[in-house]
Design an enzyme around this catalytic site. Structure first.
Site, PDB file in Angstrom:
ATOM      1  N   HIS A 153      34.002  -4.930 -64.180  1.00  0.00           N
ATOM      2  CA  HIS A 153      34.972  -5.755 -65.401  1.00  0.00           C
ATOM      3  C   HIS A 153      34.121  -7.189 -66.457  1.00  0.00           C
ATOM      4  CE1 HIS A 153      39.180  -4.552 -64.193  1.00  0.00           C
ATOM      5  NE2 HIS A 153      38.457  -3.587 -64.700  1.00  0.00           N
ATOM      6  N   SER A 177      36.655   0.085 -68.170  1.00  0.00           N
ATOM      7  CA  SER A 177      36.804  -0.518 -67.955  1.00  0.00           C
ATOM      8  C   SER A 177      36.041  -1.452 -67.895  1.00  0.00           C
ATOM      9  CB  SER A 177      37.779  -1.179 -66.553  1.00  0.00           C
ATOM     10  OG  SER A 177      38.894  -1.036 -66.135  1.00  0.00           O
TER      11      SER A 177
END
Length: 300
Positions: free
Chosen positions: A247, A201
């Site tokens: 993230h 991610s």
């Protein structure tokens, strides 16, 4: 193409043969070096045919096409790097399904007590976890997402990876992906070293950020990527169990590298494109060493 007339019957003139295949008769010559060549060795030229050696020599003087950012345009339209990254993640996921130990030994972990009662993690001499974790994903029974974790990440990589790879060139794309993944791992290590995390991610968010920056620079449609990014940021902070550090770290790293790629002055472009990833990697190494020294201070 130049040819020799067929020798008259009964002539003692030896039949010419291919210079690369002496046993093959031929009357065709290379228009560049004038050597005899058989059909296997012929390459179409503007006029007649050339041998493989002359074609290879001529290609050395042909300048490779460049992308809009100055990278070498791939010889093939196939996004080799993107597909390779997807393949690696899938193979690693199959290894995870075969053994939990793959996750335990290679997931991102700053410092924690392992199963055997000893300290494990980046701070305990395992810095490779910063890198390997970006190729791991939650198993079907793991966490809130399970198998959808790898499915979404691989879909995102497949959707935007080829276009970025085409625009950036292969080595810039590799640097962007890897450093974005490392950026997520490093931020997690700095902020919450006791937390574990897996997933591509961070790297994917880095691609999102780069896609937006480069799209804005060259007048592309950035609305869809903004929508996708906003939705994923909402999920990041709204759903428990998601590493926002991974993230955000990946997003910031990818966006900053894209700024260096897209806005570097033409005369210094190559230098900046090389320096930006190197400086980023050095900065990450310094931050990790400082945090490690802090975590291990006073430990015998």
């Amino acid at each position: 193409m130049s040819t020799d007339p067929n020798p008259s019957p009964g002539s003692d003139t030896p039949v010419p043969t291919c210079y690369r295949h002496p046993g093959r008769e031929t009357y065709v010559r290379c228009t560049r070096c004038d050597r005899y060549i058989c059909p296997e060795c012929m390459r179409d030229a503007a006029v007649g045919h050339q041998c493989v050696e002359c074609v290879a020599e001529g290609n050395k003087n042909v300048r490779r096409a460049r992308t809009v950012l100055g990278g070498r345009a791939p010889e093939s339209a196939t996004p080799v790097v993107t597909y390779s990254l997807i393949g690696i993640c899938v193979l690693v996921y199959l290894a995870e399904l075969a053994s939990w130990k793959v996750v335990e030994d290679f997931m991102m972990l700053g410092v924690a007590v392992g199963r055997e009662g000893r300290l494990v993690g980046v701070a305990e001499g395992e810095p490779y976890r910063l890198f390997t974790s970006m190729f791991l994903h939650q198993r079907p029974s793991g966490g809130s997402f399970g198998i959808t974790h790898i499915l979404f990440n691989m879909w995102a990589l497949w959707a935007i990876g080829p276009e970025l790879e085409r625009v950036l060139g292969r080595w810039r794309f590799v640097a962007l992906y890897v450093l974005s993944g490392l950026g997520g791992s490093v931020l997690l290590y700095l902020v919450e070293p006791g937390s574990a995390a897996v997933g591509a991610s961070g790297a994917i968010f880095g691609l999102f950020g780069a896609f937006f920056i480069i799209g804005r620079k060259f007048g592309g449609q950035v609305g869809p990527i903004v929508f996708l990014l906003v939705i994923n940021l909402v999920i990041t902070f709204a759903v428990p169990g998601i590493s926002w550090q991974g993230h955000i770290g990946g997003l910031v790293t990818g966006a900053l590298l894209a700024v260096a790629y897209a806005y570097a002055p033409a005369k210094q472009r190559q230098l900046i494109h090389i320096a930006a990833p190197v400086v980023t990697l050095v900065l990450f190494a310094i931050l990790v060493m400082v945090k490690t020294a802090d975590l291990t201070a006073g430990v015998a």
